[in-house]
Design a protein around this motif. Structure first.
Motif, PDB file in Angstrom:
ATOM      1  N   ILE A   1       3.198   9.536   4.500  1.00 19.33           N
ATOM      2  CA  ILE A   1       2.737   8.142   4.402  1.00 19.33           C
ATOM      3  C   ILE A   1       3.036   7.453   5.723  1.00 19.33           C
ATOM      4  O   ILE A   1       4.196   7.334   6.127  1.00 19.33           O
ATOM      5  CB  ILE A   1       3.448   7.405   3.239  1.00 19.33           C
ATOM      6  N   ILE A   2       1.980   7.039   6.416  1.00 17.27           N
ATOM      7  CA  ILE A   2       2.126   6.404   7.736  1.00 17.27           C
ATOM      8  C   ILE A   2       1.908   4.900   7.581  1.00 17.27           C
ATOM      9  O   ILE A   2       0.831   4.457   7.170  1.00 17.27           O
ATOM     10  CB  ILE A   2       1.124   7.002   8.743  1.00 17.27           C
ATOM     11  N   LEU A   3       2.940   4.139   7.908  1.00  9.18           N
ATOM     12  CA  LEU A   3       2.957   2.700   7.624  1.00  9.18           C
ATOM     13  C   LEU A   3       2.675   1.870   8.878  1.00  9.18           C
ATOM     14  O   LEU A   3       3.276   2.102   9.926  1.00  9.18           O
ATOM     15  CB  LEU A   3       4.331   2.319   7.050  1.00  9.18           C
ATOM     16  N   ASP A   4       1.779   0.900   8.720  1.00  4.79           N
ATOM     17  CA  ASP A   4       1.521  -0.079   9.785  1.00  4.79           C
ATOM     18  C   ASP A   4       2.478  -1.267   9.591  1.00  4.79           C
ATOM     19  O   ASP A   4       3.415  -1.454  10.358  1.00  4.79           O
ATOM     20  CB  ASP A   4       0.053  -0.530   9.714  1.00  4.79           C
ATOM     21  N   ASN A   5       2.245  -2.080   8.597  1.00 10.07           N
ATOM     22  CA  ASN A   5       3.134  -3.197   8.227  1.00 10.07           C
ATOM     23  C   ASN A   5       3.475  -4.097   9.416  1.00 10.07           C
ATOM     24  O   ASN A   5       4.641  -4.421   9.651  1.00 10.07           O
ATOM     25  CB  ASN A   5       4.423  -2.641   7.616  1.00 10.07           C
ATOM     26  N   GLY A   6       2.479  -4.492  10.162  1.00 12.96           N
ATOM     27  CA  GLY A   6       2.681  -5.426  11.268  1.00 12.96           C
ATOM     28  C   GLY A   6       2.813  -4.777  12.628  1.00 12.96           C
ATOM     29  O   GLY A   6       2.835  -5.469  13.649  1.00 12.96           O
ATOM     30  N   ARG A   7       2.907  -3.461  12.680  1.00 12.95           N
ATOM     31  CA  ARG A   7       3.093  -2.779  13.967  1.00 12.95           C
ATOM     32  C   ARG A   7       1.847  -2.865  14.843  1.00 12.95           C
ATOM     33  O   ARG A   7       1.943  -3.108  16.046  1.00 12.95           O
ATOM     34  CB  ARG A   7       3.480  -1.319  13.731  1.00 12.95           C
ATOM     35  N   SER A   8       0.668  -2.659  14.248  1.00 19.91           N
ATOM     36  CA  SER A   8      -0.550  -2.647  15.057  1.00 19.91           C
ATOM     37  C   SER A   8      -0.825  -4.010  15.672  1.00 19.91           C
ATOM     38  O   SER A   8      -1.533  -4.105  16.676  1.00 19.91           O
ATOM     39  CB  SER A   8      -1.746  -2.189  14.206  1.00 19.91           C
ATOM     40  N   ALA A   9      -0.266  -5.076  15.095  1.00 14.47           N
ATOM     41  CA  ALA A   9      -0.463  -6.416  15.665  1.00 14.47           C
ATOM     42  C   ALA A   9       0.183  -6.535  17.043  1.00 14.47           C
ATOM     43  O   ALA A   9      -0.154  -7.426  17.815  1.00 14.47           O
ATOM     44  CB  ALA A   9       0.100  -7.474  14.724  1.00 14.47           C
TER      45      ALA A   9
ATOM     46  N   ASP B   1       0.837  -1.210   0.000  1.00 15.63           N
ATOM     47  CA  ASP B   1       0.000   0.000   0.000  1.00 15.63           C
ATOM     48  C   ASP B   1       0.872   1.260   0.000  1.00 15.63           C
ATOM     49  O   ASP B   1       0.596   2.224  -0.715  1.00 15.63           O
ATOM     50  CB  ASP B   1      -0.898   0.022   1.249  1.00 15.63           C
ATOM     51  N   ALA B   2       1.920   1.230   0.836  1.00 12.10           N
ATOM     52  CA  ALA B   2       2.796   2.402   0.926  1.00 12.10           C
ATOM     53  C   ALA B   2       3.515   2.651  -0.397  1.00 12.10           C
ATOM     54  O   ALA B   2       3.639   3.802  -0.842  1.00 12.10           O
ATOM     55  CB  ALA B   2       3.813   2.198   2.050  1.00 12.10           C
ATOM     56  N   VAL B   3       3.980   1.578  -1.021  1.00 10.93           N
ATOM     57  CA  VAL B   3       4.652   1.726  -2.322  1.00 10.93           C
ATOM     58  C   VAL B   3       3.676   2.272  -3.358  1.00 10.93           C
ATOM     59  O   VAL B   3       4.012   3.169  -4.145  1.00 10.93           O
ATOM     60  CB  VAL B   3       5.219   0.359  -2.783  1.00 10.93           C
ATOM     61  N   ARG B   4       2.443   1.747  -3.349  1.00  7.89           N
ATOM     62  CA  ARG B   4       1.445   2.204  -4.330  1.00  7.89           C
ATOM     63  C   ARG B   4       1.160   3.704  -4.174  1.00  7.89           C
ATOM     64  O   ARG B   4       1.115   4.436  -5.167  1.00  7.89           O
ATOM     65  CB  ARG B   4       0.148   1.405  -4.152  1.00  7.89           C
ATOM     66  N   VAL B   5       1.024   4.137  -2.910  1.00 13.54           N
ATOM     67  CA  VAL B   5       0.747   5.559  -2.670  1.00 13.54           C
ATOM     68  C   VAL B   5       1.898   6.419  -3.162  1.00 13.54           C
ATOM     69  O   VAL B   5       1.699   7.442  -3.842  1.00 13.54           O
ATOM     70  CB  VAL B   5       0.491   5.811  -1.168  1.00 13.54           C
ATOM     71  N   PHE B   6       3.131   5.998  -2.847  1.00  8.85           N
ATOM     72  CA  PHE B   6       4.279   6.799  -3.270  1.00  8.85           C
ATOM     73  C   PHE B   6       4.373   6.851  -4.798  1.00  8.85           C
ATOM     74  O   PHE B   6       4.629   7.919  -5.380  1.00  8.85           O
ATOM     75  CB  PHE B   6       5.580   6.234  -2.696  1.00  8.85           C
ATOM     76  N   MET B   7       4.150   5.693  -5.444  1.00 11.28           N
ATOM     77  CA  MET B   7       4.278   5.662  -6.897  1.00 11.28           C
ATOM     78  C   MET B   7       3.185   6.515  -7.559  1.00 11.28           C
ATOM     79  O   MET B   7       3.426   7.142  -8.604  1.00 11.28           O
ATOM     80  CB  MET B   7       4.192   4.211  -7.400  1.00 11.28           C
ATOM     81  N   GLU B   8       2.012   6.566  -6.951  1.00 11.27           N
ATOM     82  CA  GLU B   8       0.943   7.422  -7.504  1.00 11.27           C
ATOM     83  C   GLU B   8       1.345   8.897  -7.412  1.00 11.27           C
ATOM     84  O   GLU B   8       1.107   9.668  -8.349  1.00 11.27           O
ATOM     85  CB  GLU B   8      -0.358   7.174  -6.734  1.00 11.27           C
ATOM     86  N   ILE B   9       1.955   9.276  -6.287  1.00 11.88           N
ATOM     87  CA  ILE B   9       2.424  10.664  -6.151  1.00 11.88           C
ATOM     88  C   ILE B   9       3.511  10.948  -7.190  1.00 11.88           C
ATOM     89  O   ILE B   9       3.513  11.997  -7.858  1.00 11.88           O
ATOM     90  CB  ILE B   9       2.969  10.907  -4.725  1.00 11.88           C
ATOM     91  N   ALA B  10       4.428   9.996  -7.336  1.00 10.30           N
ATOM     92  CA  ALA B  10       5.545  10.186  -8.280  1.00 10.30           C
ATOM     93  C   ALA B  10       5.042  10.319  -9.711  1.00 10.30           C
ATOM     94  O   ALA B  10       5.521  11.166 -10.483  1.00 10.30           O
ATOM     95  CB  ALA B  10       6.521   9.014  -8.158  1.00 10.30           C
TER      96      ALA B  10
END
Length: 505
Positions: A304-312, A104-113
């Motif tokens: 871009i605020i990333l979860d990626n397993g942190r909330s678990a 998700d984070a990569v997709r958001v960044f690539m859309e901005i780029a």
């Protein structure tokens, strides 16, 4: 930058299994005397600097406790502070994106780029962008990404990943860096710090000016203002966040403090614990994009605020505190394992004790990444060094326990411990086993020691001697001693009575 030379082979975490490749990478690192000396040399300097800085600071334990309390409070109320932070970023004119996973984070960044038609991205130091392998995706999309942190730039030329959280090129020496610069520039370089730094400065300056997007991590976000705090010793964080027209921040969701008063505490803890500095050379606080009347700053700010397993980990009574980490790397500098093998041995973005805990939790992978829990002596030095008192050694034990409960350890290990449990649960079997062990060990004993044995015993004896088991066990000696005492008791009692009688006269 290490003083010695070391062969730095290219390393791709995605290509090597973290757990199943751990022993091989460890053997390679231990066979590399130069790597061991270089890492030990630099971590010694960092550790000494921290001790001096904390001694001068005053009551360090009180500051540690204050830091622990701030981080624990923030993480315990993370939903509230994330909401407050996001609202304030938006109120300041920025955009916020919450991303559940790396994709998700990569997709958001690539859309901005793509929207900005970006061809060049200038990067400040960002471990989270390493975590989501952003450079790889930019390259696939034909976008050039340039690391502007000097250590990261050196590793980009070497096509390697960071081996330390704050000194990514800890395993490189000046000669190796000069060789990389020669290849890049097409002209010779002397292995001199000033010469090498001057080349990097000249080369990177153009990238700051030409980049379409500046990408940074975030040391701390301040919830009460929506500010992004960046610290660096080279000033590249300031350049990347002000010169390009678009500034994108990629940060882990836990990297917040509630107030500027709290920020003061964690910045003091971070600089002293990381490098022994009173404060990092450059501290930049970015609050929204450029406003009317500002002399510099980006036209757009995206966070871009990333979860990626942190909330678990939130609500987990054992592992939630791992989110308190402020990424100072003090635990790496004191770890007897890291100091011998360096960061690439771990095969993950985050190395050392914090990496051994964080990686399996973020990846939610106990089979491969969970093996990192065994890359520790459990000495507790990491806890003593941690400025926010994270009990990493206890967490490593709990990860091992979790791996055992999930039956993810090797079959021979499970069989061995089952036999151990059976024998130690039955007195007769225990006696038989201890007596048998004395005779079974004899072919391996030399001069009272076992100095080499077959697998899995060889894993122990390759670096240690094991004393041979005695013919008579402690249990047998104790029984014999009790029998001897019982035999002497009547005579001793008689003597006592006689003495008592004599005293009455």
């Amino acid at each position: 930058m290490a003083e010695g030379a070391v062969a730095g082979a290219a390393h791709d975490p995605a290509a090597a299994a973290i757990g199943s490749g751990l022993k091989k990478r460890t053997k390679e690192a231990l066979a590399n005397d130069f790597l061991r000396k270089a890492v030990a040399f630099t971590t010694d300097k960092l550790r000494s600097g921290k001790l001096n800085a904390t001694d001068e600071f005053g009551d360090w334990e009180a500051w540690r406790e204050r830091g622990r309390a701030i981080r624990q409070h923030t993480v315990s109320h993370l939903d509230y502070y994330l909401g407050q932070f996001a609202d304030n970023v938006a109120a300041n004119g920025g955009s916020v994106y919450f991303c559940e996973g790396a994709d998700d984070a990569v997709r958001v960044f690539m859309e901005i780029a793509r929207r900005k038609q970006a061809k060049l991205v200038a990067k400040g130091k960002s471990m989270v962008s390493e975590e989501i392998h952003l450079n790889h995706h930019l390259e696939e999309d034909g976008i050039e990404a340039i690391e502007t942190d000097l250590g990261e730039y050196i590793l980009q030329l070497a096509k390697e990943t960071p081996s330390h959280l704050i000194i990514p090129a800890i395993h490189k020496n000046k000669r190796q860096i000069a060789d990389l610069f020669e290849e890049d520039a097409g002209r010779p370089f002397e292995p001199d710090t000033k010469t090498l730094a001057a080349y990097a400065k000249q080369k990177l300056r153009n990238y700051f000016l030409e980049a379409d997007i500046g990408l940074t991590g975030c040391n701390f976000g301040v919830a009460e203002s929506g500010s992004i705090t960046l610290v660096s010793n080279e000033g590249n964080g300031r350049m990347v966040s002000t010169l390009p027209k678009t500034h994108v921040v990629v940060m882990g969701m836990e990297r917040l403090v509630p107030t500027f008063e709290d920020l003061e505490v964690v910045l003091n803890l971070l600089a002293r614990s990381a490098t022994g500095q009173k404060l990092t050379t450059y501290t930049s606080i970015v609050t929204g994009p450029r406003r009317e009347g500002d002399l510099d700053g980006p036209e757009e700010l995206h966070v871009i605020i990333l979860d990626n397993g942190r909330s678990a980990q939130l609500g987990d009574p054992i592992f939630q505190d791992v989110l308190n980490c402020i990424r100072c790397a003090a635990c790496l500098n004191v770890c007897p394992v890291y100091r011998q093998v360096g960061g690439h041995t771990y095969g993950s973005v985050y190395s050392g004790p914090i990496g051994a805990v964080l990686t399996p939790l973020l990846q939610q992978d106990m089979k491969e990444a969970g093996t990192l829990a065994y890359a520790s002596s459990l000495c507790g030095a990491c806890y003593e060094a941690c400025p926010v008192k994270i009990p990493l050694h206890d967490m490593l034990v709990q990860l091992r326990h979790r791996k055992v409960k999930m039956k993810l350890t090797a079959l021979p290990e499970r069989v061995a411990f089952k036999m151990y449990q059976t024998m130690f649960g039955n007195v007769t079997l225990y006696k038989l086993a201890t007596k048998s062990a004395y005779y079974l060990q004899k072919p391996l004993v030399r001069n009272g020691f076992i100095k080499a044995g077959p697998p899995p015993l060889s894993g122990w004896t390759q670096s240690r001697f094991m004393p041979m088991l005695p013919k008579q066990s402690f249990r047998d000696k104790w029984a014999k001693l009790q029998a001897e005492l019982a035999a002497k008791k009547p005579a001793a009692s008689g003597g006592a009575d006689e003495a008592k009688g004599g005293g009455a006269k």
